[in-house]
Design an enzyme around this catalytic site. Structure first.
Site, mmCIF file in Angstrom:
data_model
loop_
_atom_site.group_PDB
_atom_site.id
_atom_site.type_symbol
_atom_site.label_atom_id
_atom_site.label_comp_id
_atom_site.label_asym_id
_atom_site.label_seq_id
_atom_site.Cartn_x
_atom_site.Cartn_y
_atom_site.Cartn_z
ATOM 1 N N GLY A 11 -12.326 -14.364 1.162
ATOM 2 C CA GLY A 11 -13.188 -13.934 0.068
ATOM 3 C C GLY A 11 -12.612 -12.715 -0.625
ATOM 4 O O GLY A 11 -11.936 -11.900 0.003
ATOM 5 N N THR A 14 -16.118 -7.729 -5.272
ATOM 6 C CA THR A 14 -15.943 -6.571 -6.150
ATOM 7 C C THR A 14 -15.396 -5.377 -5.370
ATOM 8 O O THR A 14 -14.556 -4.636 -5.842
ATOM 9 C CB THR A 14 -17.308 -6.184 -6.763
ATOM 10 O OG1 THR A 14 -17.958 -7.380 -7.180
ATOM 11 C CG2 THR A 14 -17.158 -5.241 -7.928
ATOM 12 N N GLY A 16 -14.269 -5.426 -1.976
ATOM 13 C CA GLY A 16 -13.278 -5.613 -0.929
ATOM 14 C C GLY A 16 -12.842 -7.048 -0.797
ATOM 15 O O GLY A 16 -13.460 -7.961 -1.332
ATOM 16 N N VAL A 18 -12.043 -10.112 1.947
ATOM 17 C CA VAL A 18 -12.525 -10.451 3.281
ATOM 18 C C VAL A 18 -11.533 -11.399 3.950
ATOM 19 O O VAL A 18 -11.070 -12.364 3.325
ATOM 20 C CB VAL A 18 -13.930 -11.086 3.217
ATOM 21 C CG1 VAL A 18 -14.442 -11.440 4.600
ATOM 22 C CG2 VAL A 18 -14.908 -10.154 2.513
ATOM 23 N N ASP A 125 -29.005 -7.717 -4.099
ATOM 24 C CA ASP A 125 -27.943 -8.549 -4.675
ATOM 25 C C ASP A 125 -27.888 -9.902 -3.984
ATOM 26 O O ASP A 125 -26.815 -10.397 -3.657
ATOM 27 C CB ASP A 125 -26.596 -7.825 -4.589
ATOM 28 C CG ASP A 125 -25.537 -8.507 -5.461
ATOM 29 O OD1 ASP A 125 -25.911 -9.264 -6.387
ATOM 30 O OD2 ASP A 125 -24.337 -8.300 -5.211
HETATM 31 N N1 LIG Z 1 -18.865 -12.331 7.791
HETATM 32 C C1 LIG Z 1 -18.212 -13.155 6.964
HETATM 33 N N2 LIG Z 1 -17.702 -14.307 7.413
HETATM 34 C C2 LIG Z 1 -17.025 -15.153 6.595
HETATM 35 N N3 LIG Z 1 -16.849 -14.933 5.271
HETATM 36 C C3 LIG Z 1 -17.339 -13.799 4.756
HETATM 37 C C4 LIG Z 1 -18.035 -12.840 5.561
HETATM 38 N N4 LIG Z 1 -18.427 -11.810 4.763
HETATM 39 C C5 LIG Z 1 -17.998 -12.114 3.535
HETATM 40 N N5 LIG Z 1 -17.339 -13.296 3.504
HETATM 41 C C6 LIG Z 1 -16.776 -13.972 2.321
HETATM 42 O O1 LIG Z 1 -16.241 -13.011 1.418
HETATM 43 C C7 LIG Z 1 -16.963 -13.064 0.166
HETATM 44 C C8 LIG Z 1 -17.103 -11.660 -0.411
HETATM 45 O O2 LIG Z 1 -17.782 -10.833 0.522
HETATM 46 P P1 LIG Z 1 -18.748 -9.660 0.093
HETATM 47 O O3 LIG Z 1 -19.817 -10.238 -0.767
HETATM 48 O O4 LIG Z 1 -19.195 -8.902 1.301
HETATM 49 O O5 LIG Z 1 -17.783 -8.752 -0.771
HETATM 50 P P2 LIG Z 1 -18.126 -7.844 -2.013
HETATM 51 O O6 LIG Z 1 -16.874 -7.133 -2.416
HETATM 52 O O7 LIG Z 1 -19.293 -6.973 -1.676
HETATM 53 O O8 LIG Z 1 -18.550 -8.944 -3.055
HETATM 54 P P3 LIG Z 1 -19.445 -8.885 -4.334
HETATM 55 O O9 LIG Z 1 -18.505 -9.150 -5.471
HETATM 56 O O10 LIG Z 1 -20.412 -10.008 -4.090
HETATM 57 O O11 LIG Z 1 -20.119 -7.567 -4.387
HETATM 58 C C9 LIG Z 1 -18.295 -13.733 0.509
HETATM 59 O O12 LIG Z 1 -18.843 -14.414 -0.591
HETATM 60 C C10 LIG Z 1 -17.888 -14.702 1.612
HETATM 61 O O13 LIG Z 1 -17.389 -15.900 1.080
#
Ligand SMILES: Nc1ncnc2c1ncn2[C@@H]1O[C@H](COP(=O)(O)OP(=O)(O)OP(=O)(O)O)[C@@H](O)[C@H]1O
Length: 452
Positions: A11, A14, A16, A18, A125
Site C-alpha cells: 500500500g 498519503t 506512508g 505499507v 477517515d
Molecule cells: N495492517 C495492514 N495489513 C495489510 N495491509 C495494510 C495494513 N495497513 C495498511 N495496509 C494497506 O496500505 C494501504 C495504506 O495504508 P494507510 O491507509 O494506513 O496509509 P495512509 O498513508 O494513512 O493512507 P491514506 O492515504 O489513506 O491516508 C491500505 O489501504 C492497505 O491496503
C-alpha cells in the site's frame, strides 16, 4: 528494523508506504508502515495521533499496532497483517456481494466503531481502503486522522476522504462528532451493495450536489441547523427531491435501505450511534459477543461460508457462550415511520501489544444491553453563532463559487466547480448524477484519491 524482512509493498498512502514483512525471529507476518515524513525526536513520534489513539485500542475489529520503531529518523509502525482492503475486494468483484456478507462486515465495523467512540475517539477517515479484511474478519485501520471526542474544537484541518465526508464537515462546521463516522458507514454500506460509490463527488461542491441529488436537499425538518449554517456562509443548496433509494440500491433489503437512510441523514443527531446501529433490524440475525468472552481464535461472529446467502444466519444461530441475540431488540429501533420521514430529504521501540488487554472491556459490555434512544432533534454538533462568525470569511469565498457551480449543474450545464489545489479532476460524472445504479461507471473507474 533488522528484526524484520520486508517482502513486498502492499500500500502507498498519503503518509506512508505499507509493506508486508516477516519477523525474522518469530516468523510472524506483519504489515510495516514506513512514514514518509522524517521524525527527528522520539517525542515527536509519541505525540502523533496515530500513536496516541491506536496504542489505546484493543479490539478484534481494530487493526492492532504491535510496535513503533524509529530508526535513522524514519518512523515505522508495525501492525498485524491483513490480507487486503475492502476497496480491493470491491474493485475486483464481478458480481454483487451477498447481503449476508455486507451484514457481516458492517456488523463487525460497527462493533469496532462502538468501541472507538465509547473510548472517546472518532476515526474521521473511514473509507473502504481503511477497512482491512482477512478471510471473513474486517478491521478498522489508519488512525492518522483519529481525534479525541473531548479534544477542543474547532477542528479545522483536513478531514476525511471526500466521497465519505459528512455534510457538516463539507459545510465546514468546526464542531462535528463521531456521527461523521456513521455517515461514512452509510456511504460504504451502500457501496458494498452496488460496488459503486454512493456520492462520488469530483470536488467539495460536487460532493454536496451529489448528496442532494440522492437523499434530497435538506429542509427545516431534516436539517434546520444545516440550513442555518448554509445561510451564514451564503451557500445555497441545489434543490432536489432525492431518488428512491431501493431503485438505486436494488439488491439491498428493506432493512438495509432503512439503515443506510438513517446513517446518511443530513442531521448528525438523526444518525444512529454505532451502538444503536448494532441494534438495527438489519442485524437481527447477528450476535454480539463481548471481546472479553471471545475465544482467542473466534474474534467475531463471522460466517465461514462467506458469500453464501444465509450462511451468516446459520452461523449466528450457533451462538458463542455469552452471545446476545439481537432478535429481541428489533422493536427498539426507530419506527419505519421515522425513517420514512427522513427519506424525503434524505526507537527504540514502544511496545503496544497487550496495552489494555487485561482490562475488562466495560464500555463494550455496557453496549450489550439494548437501549435504543431515538436520536435527539437538536444538533449539538454545529457551531454556535460565534463560531460561525470565525469561519465566515474564507468559507464565504469558497462557497460562493460552490453555489454558482451547483446552480449551473442543476441547469444541466455540467462544469467542474472551483477546486482546491491538488484535487484531481477527471471530468468523470461532472455533476450529472441522477442515473440509476446500472448506469454508473464501475467503482474501479473512479479516481480514488479524493482528499480535496
Ligand atoms: N495492517 C495492514 N495489513 C495489510 N495491509 C495494510 C495494513 N495497513 C495498511 N495496509 C494497506 O496500505 C494501504 C495504506 O495504508 P494507510 O491507509 O494506513 O496509509 P495512509 O498513508 O494513512 O493512507 P491514506 O492515504 O489513506 O491516508 C491500505 O489501504 C492497505 O491496503
Amino acid at each position: 528494523m533488522e528484526r524484520y524482512k520486508l517482502i513486498k509493498e502492499v500500500g502507498d498512502g498519503t503518509f506512508g508506504s505499507v509493506w508486508r514483512a516477516i519477523n525474522k525471529q518469530s516468523g510472524e507476518v506483519v504489515a510495516i508502515k514506513k512514514m514518509k515524513k522524517k521524525y527527528y525526536s522520539w517525542e515527536e513520534c509519541v505525540n502523533l495521533r496515530e500513536v496516541k489513539s491506536l496504542r489505546k485500542m484493543n479490539h478484534p475489529n481494530i487493526v492492532k499496532l504491535k510496535e513503533v520503531i524509529r530508526e535513522n529518523d524514519i518512523l515505522y509502525f508495525v501492525f498485524e497483517y491483513m490480507e487486503c482492503n475492502l476497496y480491493q475486494l470491491i474493485k475486483d468483484r464481478e458480481k454483487l456481494f451477498a447481503e449476508a456478507d455486507v451484514r457481516n462486515w458492517c456488523f463487525q465495523v460497527f462493533q469496532g466503531l462502538a468501541y472507538i467512540h465509547q473510548r472517546g475517539y472518532f476515526h474521521r477517515d473511514l473509507k473502504p481502503e481503511n477497512l482491512l479484511v482477512s478471510k471473513s474478519i474486517i478491521k478498522i485501520a489508519d488512525f492518522g486522522l483519529a481525534r479525541e471526542v473531548n479534544s477542543q474544537p474547532p477542528y479545522t484541518e483536513y478531514v476525511s476522504t471526500r466521497w465519505y465526508r459528512a455534510p457538516e464537515v463539507l459545510l465546514q462546521s468546526y464542531l462535528y462528532s463521531s456521527k461523521v463516522d456513521m455517515w461514512a458507514m452509510g456511504a460504504i454500506m451502500a457501496e458494498l451493495f452496488t460496488l459503486r460509490p454512493l456520492f462520488p463527488g469530483t470536488s467539495e461542491a460536487d460532493e454536496i450536489y451529489k448528496i442532494c441529488s440522492v437523499i434530497g436537499s435538506p429542509t427545516t425538518d431534516t436539517w434546520a441547523d444545516g440550513l442555518n449554517l448554509a445561510r451564514t456562509i451564503n451557500y445555497q443548496f441545489p434543490q432536489f427531491a432525492g431518488v428512491h433509494l431501493p431503485a438505486l440500491i436494488p439488491s439491498a433489503s428493506e432493512d438495509a435501505i432503512n439503515l443506510i437512510k438513517s446513517l446518511c441523514s443530513w442531521d448528525p443527531c438523526m444518525r444512529p450511534s454505532a451502538a444503536e446501529a448494532l441494534q438495527h433490524p438489519f442485524f437481527q440475525s447477528c450476535f454480539y459477543v463481548p471481546p472479553s468472552l471471545r475465544p482467542r481464535a473466534a474474534v467475531t461472529r463471522t460466517p465461514t461460508s462467506a458469500g453464501t446467502k444465509g450462511g451468516l444466519e446459520q452461523q449466528c444461530a450457533r451462538s458463542l457462550p455469552g452471545a446476545l441475540s439481537n432478535s429481541k431488540l428489533t422493536n427498539n429501533f426507530p419506527s419505519p415511520k421515522l425513517h420514512a420521514s427522513l427519506s424525503t430529504g434524505v526507537q527504540r521501540k514502544l511496545d503496544m501489544v497487550n496495552q489494555d488487554s487485561r482490562k475488562p472491556d466495560k464500555s463494550m459490555k455496557s453496549s450489550t444491553k439494548p437501549r435504543y434512544q431515538p436520536p435527539g432533534k437538536k444538533s449539538p454538533t454545529l457551531m454556535s453563532k460565534g463560531r460561525v462568525a470565525r469561519g465566515v470569511s474564507d468559507t464565504t469565498d469558497k462557497f460562493a463559487g460552490m453555489a454558482i457551480a451547483s446552480r449551473r449543474q442543476s441547469l444541466g450545464q455540467p462544469k467542474p466547480p472551483t477546486m482546491k489545489a491538488g484535487v484531481q479532476w477527471t471530468g468523470e460524472s461532472g455533476g450529472m448524477f441522477l442515473r440509476p445504479t446500472q448506469q454508473f461507471a464501475h467503482g474501479r473507474n473512479y479516481p480514488r484519491k479524493v482528499v480535496g
